[in-house]
Scaffold this motif. Structure first.
Motif, mmCIF file in Angstrom:
data_model
loop_
_atom_site.group_PDB
_atom_site.id
_atom_site.type_symbol
_atom_site.label_atom_id
_atom_site.label_comp_id
_atom_site.label_asym_id
_atom_site.label_seq_id
_atom_site.Cartn_x
_atom_site.Cartn_y
_atom_site.Cartn_z
ATOM 1 N N PHE A 1 -7.571 2.988 -10.584
ATOM 2 C CA PHE A 1 -7.602 4.340 -9.745
ATOM 3 C C PHE A 1 -7.837 5.383 -10.751
ATOM 4 O O PHE A 1 -8.664 6.339 -10.372
ATOM 5 C CB PHE A 1 -6.190 4.505 -9.163
ATOM 6 N N THR B 1 -0.044 -3.973 -9.971
ATOM 7 C CA THR B 1 -0.234 -2.424 -10.179
ATOM 8 C C THR B 1 -0.609 -1.823 -11.387
ATOM 9 O O THR B 1 -1.229 -0.908 -11.179
ATOM 10 C CB THR B 1 1.324 -2.145 -9.671
ATOM 11 N N ASN C 1 0.979 3.821 -2.935
ATOM 12 C CA ASN C 1 0.820 5.406 -2.588
ATOM 13 C C ASN C 1 1.915 6.290 -3.258
ATOM 14 O O ASN C 1 1.690 7.446 -3.824
ATOM 15 C CB ASN C 1 0.501 5.530 -1.348
ATOM 16 N N TRP D 1 -9.336 10.043 0.890
ATOM 17 C CA TRP D 1 -8.830 9.134 0.506
ATOM 18 C C TRP D 1 -7.698 8.569 1.724
ATOM 19 O O TRP D 1 -7.044 9.541 2.474
ATOM 20 C CB TRP D 1 -7.821 9.222 -0.637
ATOM 21 N N THR E 1 -6.602 2.450 -0.910
ATOM 22 C CA THR E 1 -5.586 1.929 -1.604
ATOM 23 C C THR E 1 -5.675 0.678 -1.563
ATOM 24 O O THR E 1 -5.536 -0.136 -2.325
ATOM 25 C CB THR E 1 -4.224 2.665 -1.447
ATOM 26 N N TRP E 2 -5.680 0.130 -0.241
ATOM 27 C CA TRP E 2 -5.489 -1.365 -0.035
ATOM 28 C C TRP E 2 -6.536 -2.068 -0.730
ATOM 29 O O TRP E 2 -6.371 -3.111 -1.404
ATOM 30 C CB TRP E 2 -5.545 -1.538 1.413
ATOM 31 N N LEU F 1 1.930 6.583 -6.816
ATOM 32 C CA LEU F 1 0.780 7.503 -7.532
ATOM 33 C C LEU F 1 1.363 8.980 -7.197
ATOM 34 O O LEU F 1 0.956 9.746 -8.059
ATOM 35 C CB LEU F 1 -0.465 7.088 -6.541
ATOM 36 N N PHE G 1 -5.382 12.811 -5.244
ATOM 37 C CA PHE G 1 -6.404 11.805 -4.488
ATOM 38 C C PHE G 1 -7.581 12.598 -4.054
ATOM 39 O O PHE G 1 -7.177 13.642 -3.632
ATOM 40 C CB PHE G 1 -5.587 11.624 -3.133
ATOM 41 N N VAL H 1 0.709 -1.241 0.075
ATOM 42 C CA VAL H 1 0.211 -0.064 -0.209
ATOM 43 C C VAL H 1 0.938 1.106 0.067
ATOM 44 O O VAL H 1 0.807 2.306 -0.863
ATOM 45 C CB VAL H 1 -0.954 -0.047 1.138
ATOM 46 N N THR I 1 -4.276 -1.770 -11.184
ATOM 47 C CA THR I 1 -4.833 -1.115 -10.103
ATOM 48 C C THR I 1 -4.345 0.481 -10.470
ATOM 49 O O THR I 1 -5.301 1.300 -10.099
ATOM 50 C CB THR I 1 -3.549 -1.232 -8.758
ATOM 51 N N ASP J 1 -5.219 5.009 3.421
ATOM 52 C CA ASP J 1 -4.485 3.885 2.780
ATOM 53 C C ASP J 1 -5.575 2.607 2.604
ATOM 54 O O ASP J 1 -5.255 1.656 1.898
ATOM 55 C CB ASP J 1 -3.619 3.368 4.118
#
Length: 167
Positions: free
Chosen positions: A62, A55, A25, A39, A44-45, A28, A35, A21, A58, A41
């Motif tokens: 995102f 990733t 982050n 937002w 994100t998880w 990102l 974000f 995570v 993800t 953690d």
């Protein structure tokens, strides 16, 4: 394979996944991602878990989600979309046996020209936002069902190309 249902909020993130995570982050931030102010953690998880900690997947999720949030910030329910809701083409009907709300889309009376399709998409976005705000709770009810009534035509006899934009 064992199927599990993960709870993402109000619990401690496992140490091995917490490292992923933090790495994600940081990646990102390096990509200059924006974000939402709320937002955490845990968000994100949840995204990493949905993408099986891949990733690349993800990142796509995102980016799609932040695009959706920016669209919804300027969202305006127009008269055509409101008519679809008030006429019962799109409606919410109860919950399934585990408590997830049901969204019903009746394709029999839906128009599949460009204007009708845009109205259908706006109406679905509005109803889904209402469901999220008033019918879903973190930890307890985080899923929903979409029921599509193809009006006796069957899936393959329905206009498939427009359906891809809606579902």
């Amino acid at each position: 394979k064992f199927l599990y249902r993960n709870i993402f909020y109000g619990v401690r993130i496992p140490a091995d996944e917490k490292v992923k995570v933090i790495e994600f982050n940081n990646a990102l931030v390096a990509r200059d991602a924006h974000f939402p102010e709320w937002w955490s953690d845990h968000d994100t998880w949840r995204f990493l878990d949905a993408g099986k900690f891949n990733t690349d997947d993800t990142y796509k999720d995102f980016d799609g989600y932040t695009e959706y949030l920016s669209e919804m910030a300027d969202f305006n329910l127009d008269q055509d979309a409101a008519e679809l809701i008030s006429s019962g083409i799109i409606y919410i009907t109860g919950r399934d046996r585990v408590g997830n709300p049901n969204l019903v889309v009746n394709m029999k009376h839906a128009d599949f020209d460009e204007k009708g399709l845009e109205a259908l998409i706006k109406a679905m976005k509005f109803v889904l936002a209402v469901m999220k705000k008033y019918m879903m709770l973190p930890y307890y009810c985080e899923l929903f069902n979409v029921l599509v009534d193809f009006a006796g035509r069957g899936f393959w006899a329905s206009p498939i190309a427009p359906m891809r934009r809606v579902i």
